[in-house]
Design an enzyme around this catalytic site. Structure first.
Site, PDB file in Angstrom:
ATOM      1  N   HIS A 117     -18.931 -34.092 -86.362  1.00  0.00           N
ATOM      2  CA  HIS A 117     -17.582 -33.693 -86.753  1.00  0.00           C
ATOM      3  C   HIS A 117     -17.231 -34.394 -88.055  1.00  0.00           C
ATOM      4  CE1 HIS A 117     -13.252 -32.909 -86.505  1.00  0.00           C
ATOM      5  NE2 HIS A 117     -13.085 -34.178 -86.849  1.00  0.00           N
ATOM      6  N   GLU A 128      -6.893 -38.255 -86.326  1.00  0.00           N
ATOM      7  CA  GLU A 128      -8.111 -38.302 -85.506  1.00  0.00           C
ATOM      8  C   GLU A 128      -8.613 -39.737 -85.330  1.00  0.00           C
ATOM      9  OE1 GLU A 128      -9.532 -33.816 -86.865  1.00  0.00           O
ATOM     10  OE2 GLU A 128     -10.683 -35.551 -87.539  1.00  0.00           O
TER      11      GLU A 128
HETATM   12  P1  IDP Z   1     -15.804 -27.794 -88.565  1.00  0.00           P
HETATM   13  O1  IDP Z   1     -16.307 -28.707 -87.461  1.00  0.00           O
HETATM   14  O2  IDP Z   1     -16.889 -27.492 -89.567  1.00  0.00           O
HETATM   15  O3  IDP Z   1     -14.537 -28.290 -89.211  1.00  0.00           O
HETATM   16  P2  IDP Z   1     -14.160 -25.830 -87.175  1.00  0.00           P
HETATM   17  O4  IDP Z   1     -13.962 -24.432 -87.630  1.00  0.00           O
HETATM   18  O5  IDP Z   1     -13.038 -26.803 -87.342  1.00  0.00           O
HETATM   19  O6  IDP Z   1     -15.491 -26.368 -87.882  1.00  0.00           O
HETATM   20  O7  IDP Z   1     -14.574 -25.757 -85.631  1.00  0.00           O
HETATM   21  C1  IDP Z   1     -14.582 -26.925 -84.838  1.00  0.00           C
HETATM   22  C2  IDP Z   1     -15.835 -26.933 -83.998  1.00  0.00           C
HETATM   23  O8  IDP Z   1     -15.805 -25.832 -83.091  1.00  0.00           O
HETATM   24  C3  IDP Z   1     -17.145 -26.728 -84.762  1.00  0.00           C
HETATM   25  O9  IDP Z   1     -17.625 -27.914 -85.384  1.00  0.00           O
HETATM   26  C4  IDP Z   1     -18.072 -26.250 -83.679  1.00  0.00           C
HETATM   27  O10 IDP Z   1     -18.530 -27.315 -82.835  1.00  0.00           O
HETATM   28  C5  IDP Z   1     -17.123 -25.365 -82.873  1.00  0.00           C
HETATM   29  N1  IDP Z   1     -17.213 -23.957 -83.303  1.00  0.00           N
HETATM   30  C6  IDP Z   1     -16.762 -23.428 -84.473  1.00  0.00           C
HETATM   31  N2  IDP Z   1     -17.007 -22.110 -84.563  1.00  0.00           N
HETATM   32  C7  IDP Z   1     -17.646 -21.786 -83.393  1.00  0.00           C
HETATM   33  C8  IDP Z   1     -18.171 -20.551 -82.877  1.00  0.00           C
HETATM   34  O11 IDP Z   1     -18.102 -19.495 -83.495  1.00  0.00           O
HETATM   35  N3  IDP Z   1     -18.748 -20.615 -81.631  1.00  0.00           N
HETATM   36  C9  IDP Z   1     -18.845 -21.783 -80.912  1.00  0.00           C
HETATM   37  N4  IDP Z   1     -18.362 -22.963 -81.370  1.00  0.00           N
HETATM   38  C10 IDP Z   1     -17.779 -22.970 -82.598  1.00  0.00           C
HETATM   39 MG    MG Z   2     -12.655 -28.560 -88.389  1.00  0.00          MG
END
Ligand code: IDP
Ligand code: MG
Length: 140
Positions: A117, A128
């Site tokens: 993350h 966070e």
């Molecule tokens: P980030 O971690 O790159 O900021 P975010 O869009 O904030 O991405 O999404 C948070 C977390 O949710 C991602 O790191 C991933 O673990 C999960 N996630 C994001 N998109 C998907 C998806 O399409 N399917 C399953 N899990 C997802």
């Molecule tokens: Mg994110």
């Protein structure tokens, strides 16, 4: 100092795969200073709270299950322009799109189980970090 810190987690998939050491080495090589760190596990409730911003997304339940299934490493990192620099170091959310050499390109399994993350703004980095650490656990 605001603007110079970000928050990260080494997620359960990367811990299970034995990549804690490799990922911390990448973080050190990239010039981040660790100012707080712990090996811990999120309950389902805490994982749901941490990712509450994604509550309406179709993958929310899957994300909460995944993030609570095993231990994580949580840390606060310091570097000039930390949030942006760290997002660059980890690469795109989906490792299939992550630039070569980024942490997600090296260690992530898929768009959900993506190893690490990284906070997306200075404001969220503070929120966070405070979610996981008391002031006495942060060593500037
Ligand atoms: P980030 O971690 O790159 O900021 P975010 O869009 O904030 O991405 O999404 C948070 C977390 O949710 C991602 O790191 C991933 O673990 C999960 N996630 C994001 N998109 C998907 C998806 O399409 N399917 C399953 N899990 C997802
Ligand atoms: Mg994110």
């Amino acid at each position: 100092m605001a603007g110079n810190r970000t928050f990260t987690m080494i997620k359960p998939d990367a811990v299970e795969s034995g990549h804690i050491g490799n990922i911390l080495a990448e973080i050190n090589k990239a010039g981040f200073k660790i100012v707080a760190m712990k090996f811990t596990r999120l309950s389902k409730e805490k994982a749901g709270e941490f990712y509450a911003i994604h509550k309406e997304r179709p993958f929310y339940n899957e994300l909460v299950e995944f993030m609570s299934r095993g231990p994580i490493v949580a840390a606060i990192l310091e570097k000039v322009n930390a949030v942006e620099e760290f997002r660059t170091l980890i690469g795109s959310t989906n490792p299939a799109n992550a630039a070569p050499g980024t942490i997600r390109a090296l260690y992530a399994k898929n768009v959900g189980e993506n190893a690490v993350h990284g906070s997306d703004s200075d404001e969220n980095a503070i929120i966070e970090g405070a979610f996981h650490f008391a002031g006495t656990e942060i060593f500037a």
